[in-house]
Design a protein around this motif. Structure first.
Motif, PDB file in Angstrom:
ATOM      1  N   ARG A  22       1.043  -1.317  -0.081  1.00 32.91           N
ATOM      2  CA  ARG A  22       0.022   0.150   0.042  1.00 32.91           C
ATOM      3  C   ARG A  22       0.898   1.287   0.087  1.00 32.91           C
ATOM      4  NH1 ARG A  22      -2.976   3.351   4.092  1.00 32.91           N
ATOM      5  NH2 ARG A  22      -4.811   4.120   3.186  1.00 32.91           N
ATOM      6  N   PRO A  29       2.006   5.843  -7.883  1.00 28.73           N
ATOM      7  CA  PRO A  29       0.560   5.480  -8.286  1.00 28.73           C
ATOM      8  C   PRO A  29       0.688   4.707  -9.680  1.00 28.73           C
ATOM      9  CG  PRO A  29       1.084   8.038  -8.019  1.00 28.73           C
ATOM     10  CD  PRO A  29       2.228   7.164  -7.554  1.00 28.73           C
ATOM     11  N   ARG A 110      -6.590  -6.138  12.369  1.00 25.00           N
ATOM     12  CA  ARG A 110      -7.128  -5.598  13.446  1.00 25.00           C
ATOM     13  C   ARG A 110      -6.907  -6.357  14.660  1.00 25.00           C
ATOM     14  NH1 ARG A 110     -13.216  -3.030  11.614  1.00 25.00           N
ATOM     15  NH2 ARG A 110     -12.065  -1.340  10.139  1.00 25.00           N
ATOM     16  N   ALA A 157     -20.208  -6.688  17.664  1.00 24.97           N
ATOM     17  CA  ALA A 157     -20.015  -5.113  16.907  1.00 24.97           C
ATOM     18  C   ALA A 157     -18.835  -5.346  16.321  1.00 24.97           C
ATOM     19  CB  ALA A 157     -20.182  -4.214  18.152  1.00 24.97           C
ATOM     20  N   GLU A 160     -19.205  -7.386  13.200  1.00 25.71           N
ATOM     21  CA  GLU A 160     -19.813  -6.730  12.047  1.00 25.71           C
ATOM     22  C   GLU A 160     -18.711  -5.438  11.392  1.00 25.71           C
ATOM     23  OE1 GLU A 160     -23.548  -5.236  14.023  1.00 25.71           O
ATOM     24  OE2 GLU A 160     -24.160  -7.438  14.401  1.00 25.71           O
ATOM     25  N   ALA A 161     -18.098  -4.885  12.314  1.00 25.35           N
ATOM     26  CA  ALA A 161     -17.292  -3.725  11.758  1.00 25.35           C
ATOM     27  C   ALA A 161     -16.297  -4.342  10.722  1.00 25.35           C
ATOM     28  CB  ALA A 161     -16.654  -3.108  12.797  1.00 25.35           C
ATOM     29  N   ALA A 164     -18.199  -4.955   7.696  1.00 21.34           N
ATOM     30  CA  ALA A 164     -18.298  -3.850   6.993  1.00 21.34           C
ATOM     31  C   ALA A 164     -17.340  -3.337   6.135  1.00 21.34           C
ATOM     32  CB  ALA A 164     -19.135  -2.703   7.910  1.00 21.34           C
ATOM     33  N   GLN A 165     -15.905  -3.290   6.928  1.00 18.10           N
ATOM     34  CA  GLN A 165     -14.869  -2.719   6.168  1.00 18.10           C
ATOM     35  C   GLN A 165     -14.393  -3.514   4.905  1.00 18.10           C
ATOM     36  OE1 GLN A 165     -13.322  -0.039   6.871  1.00 18.10           O
ATOM     37  NE2 GLN A 165     -11.705  -0.328   5.607  1.00 18.10           N
ATOM     38  N   GLN A 167     -16.500  -4.958   2.917  1.00 18.53           N
ATOM     39  CA  GLN A 167     -17.316  -4.510   1.786  1.00 18.53           C
ATOM     40  C   GLN A 167     -16.673  -3.228   1.250  1.00 18.53           C
ATOM     41  OE1 GLN A 167     -21.868  -4.830   2.913  1.00 18.53           O
ATOM     42  NE2 GLN A 167     -20.648  -5.484   4.585  1.00 18.53           N
ATOM     43  N   LYS A 168     -16.261  -2.347   2.145  1.00 18.98           N
ATOM     44  CA  LYS A 168     -15.604  -0.947   1.608  1.00 18.98           C
ATOM     45  C   LYS A 168     -14.631  -1.154   0.878  1.00 18.98           C
ATOM     46  CE  LYS A 168     -14.471   3.339   3.733  1.00 18.98           C
ATOM     47  NZ  LYS A 168     -14.149   4.077   4.994  1.00 18.98           N
ATOM     48  N   PHE A 173     -17.325  -6.296  -4.697  1.00 18.84           N
ATOM     49  CA  PHE A 173     -18.503  -5.666  -4.117  1.00 18.84           C
ATOM     50  C   PHE A 173     -19.072  -4.316  -5.052  1.00 18.84           C
ATOM     51  CE2 PHE A 173     -20.866  -2.589  -1.514  1.00 18.84           C
ATOM     52  CZ  PHE A 173     -21.671  -3.394  -0.813  1.00 18.84           C
ATOM     53  N   ASP A 174     -17.872  -3.556  -5.285  1.00 19.65           N
ATOM     54  CA  ASP A 174     -17.998  -2.307  -6.015  1.00 19.65           C
ATOM     55  C   ASP A 174     -18.473  -2.712  -7.464  1.00 19.65           C
ATOM     56  OD1 ASP A 174     -17.513   0.371  -6.662  1.00 19.65           O
ATOM     57  OD2 ASP A 174     -16.123  -0.482  -8.099  1.00 19.65           O
ATOM     58  N   ALA A 177     -22.046  -3.500  -7.255  1.00 17.37           N
ATOM     59  CA  ALA A 177     -23.069  -2.665  -6.677  1.00 17.37           C
ATOM     60  C   ALA A 177     -23.158  -1.291  -7.677  1.00 17.37           C
ATOM     61  CB  ALA A 177     -22.440  -2.224  -5.276  1.00 17.37           C
ATOM     62  N   ASN A 178     -22.029  -1.055  -8.311  1.00 16.79           N
ATOM     63  CA  ASN A 178     -21.980   0.038  -9.111  1.00 16.79           C
ATOM     64  C   ASN A 178     -21.791  -0.085 -10.785  1.00 16.79           C
ATOM     65  OD1 ASN A 178     -22.120   1.719  -6.835  1.00 16.79           O
ATOM     66  ND2 ASN A 178     -19.826   1.274  -6.458  1.00 16.79           N
ATOM     67  N   PRO A 179     -22.254   0.680 -11.450  1.00 16.79           N
ATOM     68  CA  PRO A 179     -22.193   0.576 -12.867  1.00 16.79           C
ATOM     69  C   PRO A 179     -20.684   0.759 -13.284  1.00 16.79           C
ATOM     70  CG  PRO A 179     -22.953   2.708 -12.542  1.00 16.79           C
ATOM     71  CD  PRO A 179     -23.025   2.018 -11.270  1.00 16.79           C
TER      72      PRO A 179
ATOM     73  N   GLY B 275     -25.462   0.334  -5.219  1.00 17.01           N
ATOM     74  CA  GLY B 275     -26.110  -0.264  -4.381  1.00 17.01           C
ATOM     75  C   GLY B 275     -25.569  -0.613  -2.962  1.00 17.01           C
ATOM     76  N   ASN B 279     -24.539  -1.010   3.033  1.00 18.83           N
ATOM     77  CA  ASN B 279     -23.424  -0.966   4.040  1.00 18.83           C
ATOM     78  C   ASN B 279     -22.643   0.187   4.479  1.00 18.83           C
ATOM     79  OD1 ASN B 279     -20.704  -2.611   4.777  1.00 18.83           O
ATOM     80  ND2 ASN B 279     -19.770  -1.361   3.307  1.00 18.83           N
ATOM     81  N   LEU B 286     -22.649   1.510  13.023  1.00 14.25           N
ATOM     82  CA  LEU B 286     -21.497   1.181  13.981  1.00 14.25           C
ATOM     83  C   LEU B 286     -20.438   2.366  14.476  1.00 14.25           C
ATOM     84  CD1 LEU B 286     -20.346  -1.871  11.852  1.00 14.25           C
ATOM     85  CD2 LEU B 286     -21.052  -1.959  14.144  1.00 14.25           C
TER      86      LEU B 286
END
Lengths: 187, 410
Positions: A22, A29, A110, A157, A160-161, A164-165, A167-168, A173-174, A177-179, B275, B279, B286
């Motif tokens: 990273r 870049p 984490r 919790a 779940e976090a 959620a992360q 997915q982010k 997923f992107d 979820a997105n065009p 979509g 999330n 959260l």
């Protein structure tokens, strides 16, 4: 970093290498520009075989350790031979794989030890779309649901976090979820 | 014209720096393209109030002393507050002077303005966090019959042509504009990307009171895990109102605002929305609850529990059926509330890296003698707040003073 004091966990993910990458890609870049590829060959009927061999990134070409192939077909219910999963099932698998890999990575970062992670993924589809019966029905999934069962050394919790992360930071997923602009040409 | 220090911008940041320079007896000028608090006068909507309560309006040598410490200043009150600050120490503000170019010279800087050139040893860029709107590329794909305006151009609902409005963005600006438009009787859809959900009050106290009390607003830029991410965080989804109301997605839905995901693209005559909203909403809930947990632990540790109401949690965000496509023809106006960025277009190229970002460490630029002030998380979480610019400017002025001394000696 604050997480150097967290107890070492082993989920089989090399987080240090990822953090190093990273940093390297933040500094350079242009090296972050990757291209993923597959080829797909028609076999018979609705049966075809996709093959992935190489990709580019970090300013050079790369080969997978070996070529991988994925057969796809339609089921018997569609009067096909069912020689493999349907393309939408491959898409669902790709989403589950992407999220699950992300969960392992985020959990390790984490300091959370995972014991088991199982995803169940469902995609609902109204076939009136692809069959051209109703123009208002989309071809794709009406919705996708992923359910995780996770056994880990963390509170609900925190789990779940982590989910959620993941997915982010998930490519698939992107992608779903997105065009995305798609060009299909005949060479 | 010659002066040791040129401060560019006469808002909260420029005036706070001027106050410190004055206190140290350092000669300087403060230049502003307009009046004191110019962006508050010319680039804010009519009903806007500060997001922080009055008691948090604390600047070096100047603070709110009115009768309503828990209220939120209106735009005009904010302008008066900053005008009063300028007058209180007779800050050397030159109004209606536009800076064209700041050039680094061997002996310091030349600041070229539409009223002559100042040469100086140090420059403080205090031109604000919201000089330019960030507008996504998709804006160019919108059909001509849809009016577009940014949050910087929005004033009030009457300014918009009749018809449905799509507000893109649901942080402080987007949420407030969508809410105001809806209350004026409009049909409003709000497109929601990543956002920071917070209740206005928790256990009877303002959320900013808590964030201040637990030290969250004082978290320093060199202590957080990822400062670049912290600086990119969207503004808090809050509104300053006399009734201290919460303005989260549940509140917006309850007034009849339609909530959709982030605007991702235009395809034919349809707008496509992400979509991923479910999330984002789960994540925001959260993070909100994690902060409230931290606050409640603090309340217990400091013995506040006894005097406060029981700790509750806001209801989880409820989303109805969220469409991912909408016909564009239904919208008459699109309001871009997709964030802001500072603008340093007038600054010497030597101050920037290859990606066009000013190279600095907590406001101390790599280009010696140049300082930034008053932008998000410059040195601490509250850097862009009125309450944050005091400690930031106190630290920067020490560095600046040493820089001047060094120059004088060498």
């Amino acid at each position: 970093m604050t997480n150097t004091e967290t107890p070492a966990v082993d989920n089989g993910v090399n987080v240090e290498a990822l953090l190093g990458a990273r940093q390297a890609l933040t500094d350079a870049p242009q090296a972050a520009q990757f291209q993923w590829r597959a080829t797909c060959e028609w076999l018979n009927g609705t049966h075809n075989r996709s093959t992935v061999t190489g990709f580019s990134g970090l300013g050079q070409e790369h080969e997978h350790r070996q070529s991988y192939s994925i057969d796809s077909d339609h089921p018997l219910a569609f009067a096909s031979e069912d020689n493999g999963p349907t393309p939408p099932e491959i898409v669902l698998s790709a989403l589950a794989s992407c999220l699950t890999g992300g969960i392992a990575t985020v959990a390790t970062h984490r300091g959370v030890q995972l014991r088991s992670v199982t995803a169940t993924i469902e995609g609902n589809m109204d076939l009136q779309g692809i069959l051209g019966i109703d123009g208002d029905v989309r071809n794709g999934f009406g919705g996708v649901k992923v359910t995780y069962q996770i056994d880990a050394d963390a509170s609900q919790a925190d789990i779940e976090a982590i989910v959620a992360q993941s997915q982010k930071r998930s490519a698939v997923f992107d992608i779903i979820a997105n065009p995305t602009t798609i060009q299909v040409e005949v060479a | 014209m010659r002066t040791p220090v040129v401060v560019i911008g006469a808002g909260q940041a420029g005036l706070a720096m001027s106050h410190h320079l004055t206190g140290r007896g350092i000669d300087h000028v403060v230049l502003d393209r307009g009046e004191v608090a110019n962006s508050w006068r010319t680039e804010r909507w009519d009903s806007l109030r500060l997001l922080t309560p009055n008691w948090m309006s604390r600047l070096p040598g100047h603070r709110y002393e009115g009768a309503d410490p828990d209220g939120f200043m209106t735009k005009d009150e904010t302008i008066s507050f900053l005008d009063g600050y300028r007058t209180s120490f007779d800050a050397p503000v030159h109004t209606h002077v536009t800076v064209r170019q700041v050039s680094a010279r061997d002996a310091g800087f030349d600041v070229a303005t539409d009223d002559g050139i100042w040469s100086c040893d140090a420059v403080v860029a205090a031109t604000g966090a919201s000089s330019e709107p960030r507008i996504p590329d998709v804006a160019a794909a919108l059909p001509d019959q849809i009016d577009q305006l940014t949050a910087l151009q929005y004033r009030n609902p009457g300014q918009l042509a009749d018809g449905e409005v799509l507000v893109v963005g649901a942080s402080a600006s987007g949420a407030q504009i969508a809410d105001e438009l809806r209350r004026s009787g409009r049909q409003v859809t709000v497109a929601v990307g990543e956002h920071v959900r917070l209740p206005r009050t928790h256990r009877g106290r303002d959320i900013h009171w808590w964030m201040d009390a637990i030290g969250q607003l004082d978290e320093r830029y060199d202590e957080v895990d990822d400062i670049n991410r912290a600086r990119r965080l969207p503004s808090l989804q809050l509104v300053g109102s006399p009734e201290r109301r919460t303005l989260d997605l549940n509140a917006m839905s309850s007034t009849g605002i339609d909530v959709v995901g982030k605007l991702m693209g235009i395809s034919g005559r349809k707008a496509q929305f992400s979509g991923a909203l479910t999330n984002l909403v789960a994540n925001a809930d959260l993070k909100q609850n994690r902060l409230l947990d931290r606050i409640d632990e603090f309340a217990t540790e400091t013995g506040l529990d006894a005097e406060l109401p029981e700790a509750g949690r806001p209801k989880p965000t409820v989303l109805g059926a969220v469409p991912t496509e909408l016909e564009l023809s239904r919208f008459r106006t699109v309001v871009w509330a997709t964030g802001y960025r500072p603008s340093y277009s007038w600054l010497d190229r030597a101050a920037f890296d290859q990606r066009g970002r000013v190279v600095h460490d907590g406001g101390i630029c790599a280009l010696p003698g140049l300082y930034l002030l008053g932008v998000p998380f410059l040195r601490r979480r509250k850097s862009s707040f009125i309450d944050g610019v005091g400690p930031d400017s106190a630290e920067l002025v020490s560095h600046l003073h040493a820089h001047l001394d060094h120059r004088t000696r060498s």
